[in-house]
Design a protein around this motif. Structure first.
Motif, PDB file in Angstrom:
ATOM      1  N   PHE A  37     -14.183   5.654  -6.943  1.00  0.00           N
ATOM      2  CA  PHE A  37     -14.476   4.600  -7.913  1.00  0.00           C
ATOM      3  C   PHE A  37     -15.974   4.411  -8.036  1.00  0.00           C
ATOM      4  N   ASP A  38     -16.379   3.864  -9.159  1.00  0.00           N
ATOM      5  CA  ASP A  38     -17.769   3.515  -9.423  1.00  0.00           C
ATOM      6  C   ASP A  38     -17.814   2.033  -9.751  1.00  0.00           C
ATOM      7  N   SER A  39     -18.582   1.299  -8.972  1.00  0.00           N
ATOM      8  CA  SER A  39     -18.691  -0.143  -9.149  1.00  0.00           C
ATOM      9  C   SER A  39     -20.063  -0.496  -9.715  1.00  0.00           C
ATOM     10  N   PRO A  40     -20.087  -1.329 -10.766  1.00  0.00           N
ATOM     11  CA  PRO A  40     -21.370  -1.781 -11.302  1.00  0.00           C
ATOM     12  C   PRO A  40     -21.966  -2.925 -10.476  1.00  0.00           C
ATOM     13  N   HIS A  41     -21.267  -3.318  -9.420  1.00  0.00           N
ATOM     14  CA  HIS A  41     -21.662  -4.450  -8.588  1.00  0.00           C
ATOM     15  C   HIS A  41     -22.390  -3.970  -7.329  1.00  0.00           C
ATOM     16  N   LEU A  91     -17.750  -5.347  -1.710  1.00  0.00           N
ATOM     17  CA  LEU A  91     -16.972  -5.659  -0.498  1.00  0.00           C
ATOM     18  C   LEU A  91     -16.023  -6.823  -0.762  1.00  0.00           C
ATOM     19  N   GLN A  92     -16.475  -7.819  -1.495  1.00  0.00           N
ATOM     20  CA  GLN A  92     -15.608  -8.954  -1.833  1.00  0.00           C
ATOM     21  C   GLN A  92     -14.464  -8.490  -2.735  1.00  0.00           C
ATOM     22  N   VAL A  93     -14.772  -7.606  -3.680  1.00  0.00           N
ATOM     23  CA  VAL A  93     -13.739  -7.030  -4.551  1.00  0.00           C
ATOM     24  C   VAL A  93     -12.713  -6.279  -3.702  1.00  0.00           C
ATOM     25  N   LEU A  94     -13.202  -5.475  -2.756  1.00  0.00           N
ATOM     26  CA  LEU A  94     -12.296  -4.721  -1.880  1.00  0.00           C
ATOM     27  C   LEU A  94     -11.420  -5.654  -1.066  1.00  0.00           C
ATOM     28  N   PHE A  95     -12.019  -6.695  -0.503  1.00  0.00           N
ATOM     29  CA  PHE A  95     -11.222  -7.644   0.276  1.00  0.00           C
ATOM     30  C   PHE A  95     -10.141  -8.276  -0.595  1.00  0.00           C
ATOM     31  N   ASN A  96     -10.504  -8.695  -1.816  1.00  0.00           N
ATOM     32  CA  ASN A  96      -9.516  -9.292  -2.711  1.00  0.00           C
ATOM     33  C   ASN A  96      -8.385  -8.321  -3.012  1.00  0.00           C
ATOM     34  N   GLY A  97      -8.688  -7.036  -3.061  1.00  0.00           N
ATOM     35  CA  GLY A  97      -7.665  -6.029  -3.342  1.00  0.00           C
ATOM     36  C   GLY A  97      -6.725  -5.758  -2.196  1.00  0.00           C
ATOM     37  N   ALA A 102       1.228   0.275   2.679  1.00  0.00           N
ATOM     38  CA  ALA A 102       0.302   1.342   2.298  1.00  0.00           C
ATOM     39  C   ALA A 102       0.208   1.443   0.777  1.00  0.00           C
ATOM     40  N   MET A 103       1.358   1.422   0.112  1.00  0.00           N
ATOM     41  CA  MET A 103       1.355   1.478  -1.350  1.00  0.00           C
ATOM     42  C   MET A 103       0.747   0.212  -1.938  1.00  0.00           C
ATOM     43  N   GLY A 104       0.981  -0.926  -1.309  1.00  0.00           N
ATOM     44  CA  GLY A 104       0.410  -2.180  -1.773  1.00  0.00           C
ATOM     45  C   GLY A 104      -1.113  -2.193  -1.695  1.00  0.00           C
ATOM     46  N   LEU A 105      -1.682  -1.511  -0.712  1.00  0.00           N
ATOM     47  CA  LEU A 105      -3.135  -1.436  -0.591  1.00  0.00           C
ATOM     48  C   LEU A 105      -3.740  -0.698  -1.785  1.00  0.00           C
ATOM     49  N   THR A 106      -3.173   0.449  -2.127  1.00  0.00           N
ATOM     50  CA  THR A 106      -3.728   1.232  -3.233  1.00  0.00           C
ATOM     51  C   THR A 106      -3.466   0.558  -4.573  1.00  0.00           C
ATOM     52  N   GLY A 107      -2.285  -0.014  -4.736  1.00  0.00           N
ATOM     53  CA  GLY A 107      -1.959  -0.715  -5.977  1.00  0.00           C
ATOM     54  C   GLY A 107      -2.765  -1.986  -6.155  1.00  0.00           C
ATOM     55  N   GLY A 108      -2.938  -2.729  -5.059  1.00  0.00           N
ATOM     56  CA  GLY A 108      -3.716  -3.964  -5.114  1.00  0.00           C
ATOM     57  C   GLY A 108      -5.164  -3.696  -5.477  1.00  0.00           C
ATOM     58  N   LEU A 109      -5.734  -2.622  -4.931  1.00  0.00           N
ATOM     59  CA  LEU A 109      -7.109  -2.275  -5.283  1.00  0.00           C
ATOM     60  C   LEU A 109      -7.209  -1.867  -6.744  1.00  0.00           C
ATOM     61  N   ALA A 110      -6.252  -1.098  -7.220  1.00  0.00           N
ATOM     62  CA  ALA A 110      -6.280  -0.670  -8.631  1.00  0.00           C
ATOM     63  C   ALA A 110      -6.289  -1.883  -9.560  1.00  0.00           C
ATOM     64  N   LEU A 111      -5.486  -2.890  -9.244  1.00  0.00           N
ATOM     65  CA  LEU A 111      -5.425  -4.094 -10.086  1.00  0.00           C
ATOM     66  C   LEU A 111      -6.722  -4.883 -10.057  1.00  0.00           C
ATOM     67  N   PHE A 148      -9.673  -3.762  -9.260  1.00  0.00           N
ATOM     68  CA  PHE A 148     -10.720  -2.947  -9.889  1.00  0.00           C
ATOM     69  C   PHE A 148     -10.728  -3.176 -11.402  1.00  0.00           C
ATOM     70  N   GLN A 149      -9.552  -3.195 -12.009  1.00  0.00           N
ATOM     71  CA  GLN A 149      -9.461  -3.429 -13.460  1.00  0.00           C
ATOM     72  C   GLN A 149     -10.052  -4.781 -13.827  1.00  0.00           C
ATOM     73  N   ARG A 150      -9.758  -5.799 -13.046  1.00  0.00           N
ATOM     74  CA  ARG A 150     -10.248  -7.149 -13.343  1.00  0.00           C
ATOM     75  C   ARG A 150     -11.754  -7.284 -13.131  1.00  0.00           C
ATOM     76  N   CYS A 151     -12.344  -6.375 -12.361  1.00  0.00           N
ATOM     77  CA  CYS A 151     -13.767  -6.495 -12.010  1.00  0.00           C
ATOM     78  C   CYS A 151     -14.628  -5.395 -12.628  1.00  0.00           C
ATOM     79  N   SER A 152     -14.099  -4.680 -13.621  1.00  0.00           N
ATOM     80  CA  SER A 152     -14.837  -3.623 -14.330  1.00  0.00           C
ATOM     81  C   SER A 152     -15.296  -2.495 -13.407  1.00  0.00           C
ATOM     82  N   VAL A 153     -14.497  -2.187 -12.402  1.00  0.00           N
ATOM     83  CA  VAL A 153     -14.771  -1.057 -11.515  1.00  0.00           C
ATOM     84  C   VAL A 153     -13.958   0.125 -12.038  1.00  0.00           C
ATOM     85  N   ARG A 154     -14.627   1.233 -12.314  1.00  0.00           N
ATOM     86  CA  ARG A 154     -13.948   2.419 -12.862  1.00  0.00           C
ATOM     87  C   ARG A 154     -13.445   3.316 -11.737  1.00  0.00           C
ATOM     88  N   THR A 155     -12.185   3.726 -11.841  1.00  0.00           N
ATOM     89  CA  THR A 155     -11.609   4.613 -10.835  1.00  0.00           C
ATOM     90  C   THR A 155     -11.682   6.046 -11.314  1.00  0.00           C
TER      91      THR A 155
END
Length: 127
Positions: free
Chosen positions: A11-15, A21-27, A103-112, A114-121
């Protein structure tokens, strides 16, 4: 480290790293046994916990003192426009025999988040 790892994606984060790190924790927070950005060690009872949370990234581990069910790593690298990252498990999904839903929830939660925070996967896979 000699172990087969399963890449989830990049992923590429503009932040900044700190904001990312806060985005990752939220995910990942929803999958943690105790949703707190606090690093802990395995206990007697199995749990999903943060085993790394610093400017190099985040590691989520599932297991207890005797057994590790899986470890999920997200490594961060600062860039001029924010930061970039790579996410991967310590084993392929088929080798995760306990708490696959987490495990699946970790990857899915991050994907969601990321979308809300303008992070491109890049090449992100949820399972």
């Amino acid at each position: 480290m000699g172990r087969f790892t399963k890449r989830v994606g990049g992923f590429d984060s503009p932040h900044s790293v700190e904001d990312t790190l806060q985005v990752l924790f939220n995910g990942v927070a929803e999958q943690l046994s105790t949703p707190s950005p606090t690093v802990s060690a395995p206990g007697v009872e199995a749990a999903v916990y943060l085993s790394r949370f610093d400017t190099s990234g985040v590691t989520v581990t599932a297991g207890n003192r005797i057994e590790t069910y899986f470890t999920f790593h997200v490594d961060l690298t600062p860039t001029t426009g924010g930061c970039t990252g790579e996410a991967y498990f310590d084993r392929r999904m088929g080798a995760i025999t306990r708490w696959m839903g987490n495990a699946m929830g970790l990857t899915g939660g991050l994907a969601l988040v990321f979308q809300r925070c303008s992070v491109r996967t890049r090449g992100w896979t949820i399972a």
